[in-house]
Design a protein around this motif. Structure first.
Motif, PDB file in Angstrom:
ATOM      1  N   LEU A  34      74.443   9.241  -5.219  1.00  0.00           N
ATOM      2  CA  LEU A  34      73.990   8.176  -4.065  1.00  0.00           C
ATOM      3  C   LEU A  34      74.734   8.744  -3.028  1.00  0.00           C
ATOM      4  O   LEU A  34      76.075   9.048  -2.945  1.00  0.00           O
ATOM      5  N   ILE A  35      74.196   8.714  -1.812  1.00  0.00           N
ATOM      6  CA  ILE A  35      74.936   9.278  -0.487  1.00  0.00           C
ATOM      7  C   ILE A  35      74.737   7.947   0.361  1.00  0.00           C
ATOM      8  O   ILE A  35      73.845   7.495   0.782  1.00  0.00           O
ATOM      9  N   PHE A  36      76.060   7.852   0.954  1.00  0.00           N
ATOM     10  CA  PHE A  36      76.177   6.502   2.143  1.00  0.00           C
ATOM     11  C   PHE A  36      76.763   7.243   3.240  1.00  0.00           C
ATOM     12  O   PHE A  36      77.729   7.996   3.219  1.00  0.00           O
ATOM     13  N   HIS A  37      76.349   6.691   4.308  1.00  0.00           N
ATOM     14  CA  HIS A  37      76.661   6.922   5.508  1.00  0.00           C
ATOM     15  C   HIS A  37      77.875   6.260   6.024  1.00  0.00           C
ATOM     16  O   HIS A  37      78.033   4.967   5.871  1.00  0.00           O
ATOM     17  N   ILE A  38      79.085   6.737   6.184  1.00  0.00           N
ATOM     18  CA  ILE A  38      80.366   6.079   6.585  1.00  0.00           C
ATOM     19  C   ILE A  38      80.425   5.840   8.000  1.00  0.00           C
ATOM     20  O   ILE A  38      80.883   4.871   8.839  1.00  0.00           O
ATOM     21  N   HIS A  39      80.327   7.047   8.723  1.00  0.00           N
ATOM     22  CA  HIS A  39      80.700   7.123  10.353  1.00  0.00           C
ATOM     23  C   HIS A  39      79.801   8.447  11.004  1.00  0.00           C
ATOM     24  O   HIS A  39      79.643   9.450  10.088  1.00  0.00           O
ATOM     25  N   GLY A  40      79.475   8.313  12.005  1.00  0.00           N
ATOM     26  CA  GLY A  40      78.913   9.226  12.728  1.00  0.00           C
ATOM     27  C   GLY A  40      77.356   8.764  13.228  1.00  0.00           C
ATOM     28  O   GLY A  40      77.104   7.926  12.944  1.00  0.00           O
ATOM     29  N   PRO A  41      76.750   9.802  13.868  1.00  0.00           N
ATOM     30  CA  PRO A  41      75.387   9.452  14.274  1.00  0.00           C
ATOM     31  C   PRO A  41      74.194   9.750  12.633  1.00  0.00           C
ATOM     32  O   PRO A  41      74.714  10.255  11.977  1.00  0.00           O
ATOM     33  N   ASP A  77      76.539  17.565  15.291  1.00  0.00           N
ATOM     34  CA  ASP A  77      77.323  16.454  15.019  1.00  0.00           C
ATOM     35  C   ASP A  77      77.766  16.115  13.552  1.00  0.00           C
ATOM     36  O   ASP A  77      77.317  16.352  12.693  1.00  0.00           O
ATOM     37  N   ASN A  78      79.297  15.684  13.544  1.00  0.00           N
ATOM     38  CA  ASN A  78      79.556  15.377  12.111  1.00  0.00           C
ATOM     39  C   ASN A  78      79.275  13.952  11.888  1.00  0.00           C
ATOM     40  O   ASN A  78      79.533  13.043  12.231  1.00  0.00           O
ATOM     41  N   VAL A  79      78.995  14.058  10.592  1.00  0.00           N
ATOM     42  CA  VAL A  79      78.837  12.840   9.727  1.00  0.00           C
ATOM     43  C   VAL A  79      79.533  12.695   8.438  1.00  0.00           C
ATOM     44  O   VAL A  79      79.598  13.240   7.898  1.00  0.00           O
ATOM     45  N   LEU A  80      80.434  11.642   8.689  1.00  0.00           N
ATOM     46  CA  LEU A  80      81.241  11.289   7.287  1.00  0.00           C
ATOM     47  C   LEU A  80      80.538  10.506   6.253  1.00  0.00           C
ATOM     48  O   LEU A  80      79.936   9.650   6.611  1.00  0.00           O
ATOM     49  N   ALA A  81      80.506  10.795   5.320  1.00  0.00           N
ATOM     50  CA  ALA A  81      79.438  10.451   4.179  1.00  0.00           C
ATOM     51  C   ALA A  81      80.203  10.335   2.671  1.00  0.00           C
ATOM     52  O   ALA A  81      81.026  11.173   2.713  1.00  0.00           O
ATOM     53  N   LEU A  82      80.067   9.307   2.015  1.00  0.00           N
ATOM     54  CA  LEU A  82      80.458   9.061   0.721  1.00  0.00           C
ATOM     55  C   LEU A  82      79.622   9.491  -0.080  1.00  0.00           C
ATOM     56  O   LEU A  82      78.408   8.814  -0.233  1.00  0.00           O
ATOM     57  N   VAL A  83      79.805  10.577  -0.973  1.00  0.00           N
ATOM     58  CA  VAL A  83      78.804  11.057  -1.989  1.00  0.00           C
ATOM     59  C   VAL A  83      79.296  10.931  -3.292  1.00  0.00           C
ATOM     60  O   VAL A  83      80.423  11.307  -3.749  1.00  0.00           O
ATOM     61  N   LEU A  84      78.260  10.192  -4.142  1.00  0.00           N
ATOM     62  CA  LEU A  84      78.684   9.944  -5.642  1.00  0.00           C
ATOM     63  C   LEU A  84      77.705  10.763  -6.365  1.00  0.00           C
ATOM     64  O   LEU A  84      76.586  10.639  -6.093  1.00  0.00           O
ATOM     65  N   TYR A  85      78.231  11.475  -7.374  1.00  0.00           N
ATOM     66  CA  TYR A  85      77.482  12.206  -8.444  1.00  0.00           C
ATOM     67  C   TYR A  85      77.822  11.464  -9.686  1.00  0.00           C
ATOM     68  O   TYR A  85      78.739  11.555 -10.386  1.00  0.00           O
TER      69      TYR A  85
END
Lengths: 278, 351
Positions: A34-41, A77-85
């Motif tokens: 599961l990949i979630f966008h936290i911050h950034g474009p 551009d940097n994207v902060l993402a929360l990534v679940l495995y």
């Protein structure tokens, strides 16, 4: 360069807070993703060759062994993402489908208010280095469950269900999988592997793709990543030794491979896991 | 006496409290009795005391309705003071749900806490996979170790209360069957629960001395509870916030039918032919109308509202209720994706 802010390993699998700055190579793994966008474009994730948006309102669910890769929309551009495995075994009690455990109904996940709250809680607990307590696992379980349930809910806009029934595995492919697993670290000779499986090279490729859903090269990469992550987290061997053992001739080639398949360099990954475990 | 071994050990019989409980609790020295304020709970407690003369019983009370997370620590403390590791929960979803929450908290800390459930109302008898507290999110809890299902314990439930509670569990059985998750044994149990409740609930409500009807209605609730191994959908998400607005002005469970009837239209395309099978089961094979119309007629026959406008519900509150409902975890268990706007439209259809 991409950065790992925090990484937690546990019975659930792995959870990582990553700053992503460049496109990854197509890859797959045995965990649900599961990949979630936290911050950034906004950015996108290409799953099975089709792009899906990754933004504050849209998350991405990737089933085990589904080929995918991350791709920024604006270079640099940097994207902060929360990534679940997510380990399928951990999630087994919640499966909605009899044919396979932890298979998402569709790739796109709409981040509703409740999901956004669960997401904020999870990332906060993780970045506060509290990923090892029961609270974190509860949040993670609720977040995964909510996303999983949503991907099986019917919508009028259409399904994009994965839909494909997994075929029974051919014994020759099963043999090839065993051989690949046993000889990990040695250079992969696909011609020899096809012969050992009792198939011609083109037929082997075709059958492997049909049955596993991805080409043998990507499968081998996934196995290498698994071993690398396991051994990096243990913290006993040097990064260079692990790379050599897995068949990479130089630390730089191991590093390039690890970044393309797992976002950050192996040394950074090890530091984040170790800091986290302390 | 019937011993039912699915999911947990259930003793089902008239007089099970007097006959089966002593055997099930024979090894206990001490226990904490957790009782709620359901009608009939006090009477059942007196029978439990008579059945277990040699066991030291401490007693504590919680309110009827949904259990509270906020009560877990207090009840756990009472259990410790009583030097007991078993809770005998007597009542409805309040007492039995509370006991399950306490047992779950004990297990998480590495301790043990056994639960013997003695239901005196129609609900899932503590068998559903999840407990839904009033002050927090649903929790997957261990089931009671023993269920003593004694239909004679229902004798003191006033007819209207029995009707509303029976309706709520019937709605959950319907939702369990309609849920798209794959669990064929639970599907079978859900349909059987619908058949039994549709046939016997009206008779149990009509005459309080019809022992056979109360027995069959309790058997229906037990079967529905077993079917709730499957997740249940969005009706709770909408009905509970509505009920919270109407404390004291609506029986728990009586808003479930209007809400479910409105959901039938909304979910129809996601549920496929399952509503048809439910409709056949409810109509005992002779159904000619849709499930929503059947449900409304069934509710009216029991003296319950078939539309929200027949209750004290305030339609000006729909927007706020919709916000809470779309945010409710059980909204995710609905067969069709449920948004805030959808919730408002469902409430309007239920009006």
């Amino acid at each position: 360069m991409s950065v790992a802010h925090a990484v937690a390993h546990g019975v659930f699998g792995r959870v990582c807070l990553y700053v992503m700055d460049k496109a990854m190579a197509p890859h797959a793994h045995r965990e649900g993703h599961l990949i979630f966008h936290i911050h950034g474009p906004p950015a996108e994730v290409v799953v099975d060759g089709r792009p899906y948006p990754l933004s504050s309102g849209q998350a991405v669910a990737v089933s085990p062994w589904q080929p995918h890769f991350y791709r920024p929309l604006v270079a640099g551009d940097n994207v902060l993402a929360l990534v679940l495995y997510i380990r399928p075994g951990w999630f087994v009690h919640a499966s909605c489908q009899a044919s396979e455990i932890l298979r998402f109904g569709r790739v796109g996940v709409e981040v509703s208010d409740r999901l956004a709250r669960l997401l904020a809680d999870t990332s906060q607990l993780l970045s506060a280095r509290r990923g090892s307590d029961g609270d974190f696992e509860d949040r993670l379980s609720a977040l995964t469950q909510a996303c999983f349930d949503q991907t099986w809910q019917w919508t009028a806009e259409g399904q994009h269900f994965i839909g494909r029934e997994r075929p029974l595995r051919d014994f020759r492919i099963r043999r090839a999988l065993r051989l690949l697993d046993a000889a990990l670290g040695e250079p992969v000779d696909l011609a020899r592997l096809s012969r050992a499986a009792g198939l011609s090279r083109p037929h082997f490729f075709k059958l492997f793709r049909e049955q596993i859903g991805l080409p043998p090269t990507i499968y081998v990469n996934a196995l290498r990543m698994e071993r690398a992550i396991e051994r990096l987290a243990l913290g006993k061997e040097t990064v260079a030794d692990i790379g050599l053992d897995l068949g990479f001739s130089t630390p730089a080639s191991f590093s390039r491979f690890f970044i393309a398949n797992g976002v950050v360099p192996p040394s950074t990954y090890r530091r984040s896991v170790l800091t986290h475990a302390q | 006496m019937t011993l039912i071994g699915y999911l947990t050990r259930t003793q089902f019989a008239d007089g099970a409290i007097d006959d089966a409980l002593p055997e099930e609790a024979s090894r206990l020295g001490k226990a904490l009795v957790l009782i709620d304020t359901e009608p009939g709970a006090a009477e059942a407690l007196a029978r439990v005391r008579d059945a277990l003369p040699r066991i030291r019983l401490a007693t504590t009370t919680v309110s009827a309705g949904a259990p509270l997370r906020g009560e877990i620590a207090r009840v756990a403390e009472e259990l410790k003071c009583a030097e007991a590791a078993t809770i005998i929960a007597i009542g409805g979803a309040g007492a039995i749900g509370q006991a399950r929450l306490v047992a779950d908290a004990a297990v998480r800390r590495g301790g043990i806490c056994a639960v013997i459930a003695i239901p005196v109302s129609l609900f899932d008898l503590g068998l559903g996979r999840q407990v839904r507290p009033r002050d927090g999110e649903p929790v997957s809890c261990p089931r009671p170790d023993r269920v003593i299902a004694d239909p004679t314990a229902l004798a003191h439930v006033p007819p209207r209360r029995l009707a509303a509670a029976g309706m709520e569990i019937l709605v959950h059985a319907i939702e369990a069957y309609a849920s798209p998750s794959f669990n064929p044994p639970a599907d079978g149990l859900a349909l059987e629960a619908v058949r039994r409740l549709a046939r016997w609930l009206p008779l149990a409500v009509a005459s309080s001395d019809n022992a056979e009807a109360r027995r069959e209605a309790l058997a229906g609730a037990l079967t529905a509870g077993l079917a709730m191994e499957k997740s249940i959908g969005g009706v709770d998400a909408l009905a509970h916030p509505l009920e919270d607005d109407l404390v004291g002005r609506a029986m728990p469970g009586e808003l479930h039918v209007p809400v479910l009837a409105a959901f039938v239209g909304f979910n129809a395309r996601a549920v496929g032919d399952r509503y048809g099978a439910l409709s056949d089961t409810m109509g005992q094979g002779g159904a000619v109308t849709g499930l929503d119309i059947q449900l409304a007629a069934f509710a009216r026959a029991l003296g319950l509202p078939a539309a929200l406008r027949e209750t004290a519900t305030d339609p000006n509150r729909f927007a706020q209720v919709a916000v809470r409902a779309a945010d409710d975890p059980s909204a995710f268990a609905n067969p069709r994706l449920l948004t805030r706007g959808d919730c408002e439209r469902i409430l309007e259809a239920a009006w």
